[in-house]
Design a protein around this motif. Structure first.
Motif, PDB file in Angstrom:
ATOM      1  N   ARG A 269       0.801  -1.218   0.000  1.00 48.31           N
ATOM      2  CA  ARG A 269       0.000   0.000   0.000  1.00 48.31           C
ATOM      3  C   ARG A 269       0.837   1.273   0.000  1.00 48.31           C
ATOM      4  O   ARG A 269       0.329   2.352   0.320  1.00 48.31           O
TER       5      ARG A 269
ATOM      6  N   LEU B  56      -7.829   3.962   4.759  1.00 48.06           N
ATOM      7  CA  LEU B  56      -7.400   2.951   3.789  1.00 48.06           C
ATOM      8  C   LEU B  56      -7.953   1.564   4.093  1.00 48.06           C
ATOM      9  O   LEU B  56      -7.655   0.608   3.382  1.00 48.06           O
TER      10      LEU B  56
ATOM     11  N   GLN C 235      -0.587   4.115  -2.060  1.00 50.26           N
ATOM     12  CA  GLN C 235      -1.821   4.619  -1.479  1.00 50.26           C
ATOM     13  C   GLN C 235      -1.531   5.525  -0.280  1.00 50.26           C
ATOM     14  O   GLN C 235      -2.139   6.590  -0.134  1.00 50.26           O
TER      15      GLN C 235
END
Length: 439
Positions: free
Chosen positions: A22, A51, A25
């Protein structure tokens, strides 16, 4: 800012091969909240909620982004000295080459006007739209912060063609010409020029430019050394070297050393030739061990007998306590070391809290043959906990009623024997590598 329409992140990070999971992100989420200098303050718990992942996942991504050089992290301090949310700065630009800066400074004064004013007559310190030559603007200069006012209408003229030679800086042209001279010289030494098409040098250079960024350490490697080693190979060797990069990286990470050499060394020593054929049956190098199991406990202690790694500076309040000296200062120092000195162990604990295991090298699993289970809350359990506190190591998190530890009623003596077993195994591994190298 919670409804930000844009996320501002550095463009160079998108193709970085070191990104995992991630990471992108998390970076994009930070980019939604940054100010004009790239700073923002965010809670890892809130980011994890946004998230829809564990806080430990966010923390690992942030640590990796700091290591890559895309994010700077600083601990916030409240008035009473307690920890607060971290401050993060998204690093947009890498340093500009000094030679290019000097080339830009050689321009005429009229090329870089600095007398633009706003409607109040105040000097803005920027170039006016009427006098600046957009073709001469260096492509690598960082853009100024976005103005809150509406953007001006788009210029009706066509955008310049990307290969327009006026977009190439003087330094870039000199570097390109010098590189082509070196390539042609090396090819002449190999007897290539004259018997092969004239574009061979450009083809080889393009192949190098495609291959070099795939190497994990290319950011720190010497590009000229790597290029020289690349040119020293035959066409077939270059093709095979590029084709086996991922195989070599996987084999190195699966081994005991896990150190990735420089790309130039990989090419000079033709290390891909030492790899097993691809059709060979793969040998398992890691085992997914459940949390708090025997293999998990072995991995944890193998990591903890290593010296602590780089740690962030304590908060101002904690540092004052440490500087004061005395028993309390030593306790604070050890607690700070236990929290930050072994990030892999912290990752194991975070995974265990989420009921996830950990990938453990199969070569260290035999070290658990002398382990036995210890009941949570028992006198032996408390003795092991006290050893970790004196040792300045993190203790196991909450979990099942039993954990695996080296056998023995005295944790200090048991750890001495465990360290001896680890050192003996490392010595056997070194002897085996030396014998294999001699053969």
């Amino acid at each position: 800012m919670s409804q930000a329409r844009f996320s501002i992140i550095p463009g160079w990070i998108v193709t970085d091969p070191r990104l995992k999971g991630r990471d992108l992100q998390v970076l994009c989420l930070l980019g939604r909240y940054t100010d004009r200098q790239g700073w923002c303050v965010r809670s890892q718990v809130k980011m994890a909620g946004q998230l829809n992942c564990a806080r430990s996942t966010v923390q690992l991504s942030l640590d990796r982004l700091v290591t890559i050089g895309a994010v700077e992290k600083r601990a916030g301090v409240s008035r009473d000295g307690r920890d607060t949310s971290y401050w993060y700065r998204v690093i947009y630009d890498r340093a500009v080459v000094a030679e290019e800066m000097a080339a830009w400074d050689d321009g005429e004064p009229d090329d870089l006007p600095n007398d633009a004013v706003d409607e109040t007559g105040e000097n803005l310190g920027i170039q006016s739209r009427e006098t600046v030559d957009f073709r001469q603007t260096p492509a690598d200069i960082s853009a100024p912060p976005a103005d809150p006012a509406s953007a001006p209408p788009a210029d009706p003229r066509s955008a310049p063609y990307k290969n327009d030679p006026t977009l190439t800086t003087q330094a870039e042209r000199r570097e390109r010409d010098a590189r082509e001279r070196v390539i042609n010289s090396d090819l002449e030494g190999q007897g290539t020029v004259g018997s092969a098409p004239a574009e061979d040098a450009r083809v080889i250079e393009r192949a190098f430019k495609r291959t070099f960024p795939r190497w994990p350490t290319y950011v720190d490697d010497s590009e000229p050394e790597a290029r020289t080693a690349w040119l020293g190979l035959s066409s077939a060797d270059r093709s095979e070297a590029a084709d086996r990069i991922e195989d070599y990286i996987a084999a190195t990470k699966a081994g005991p050393r896990k150190h990735i050499c420089a790309f130039s060394r990989y090419l000079r020593e033709k290390r891909w030739e030492k790899l097993p054929p691809r059709d060979a049956k793969p040998v398992a190098t890691h085992s997914a061990e459940p949390p708090f199991g025997k293999g998990w406990g072995v991995m944890r202690l193998v990591e903890l007998i290593q010296p602590p790694g780089p740690m962030p500076a304590p908060t101002h309040f904690i540092q004052k306590l440490i500087d004061a000296g005395g028993p309390q200062a030593e306790r604070e120092r050890l607690q700070h070391q236990a929290r930050h000195g072994w990030p892999k162990v912290n990752a194991m604990h975070a995974h265990a809290a989420d009921r996830r295991g950990f990938q453990v090298p199969v070569e260290i699993l035999p070290l658990g043959e002398g382990f036995r289970q210890v009941k949570r809350g028992s006198p032996l359990w408390e003795a092991w906990r006290a050893l970790h506190e004196r040792w300045g190591r993190p203790w196991v998190p909450d979990g099942p009623d039993w954990i695996w530890m080296p056998a023995g009623e005295d944790p200090d003596a048991a750890m001495v024997e465990f360290e001896k077993a680890v050192k003996a195994k490392d010595a056997d591994d070194d002897d085996g590598e030396n014998r294999a190298a001699a053969e």
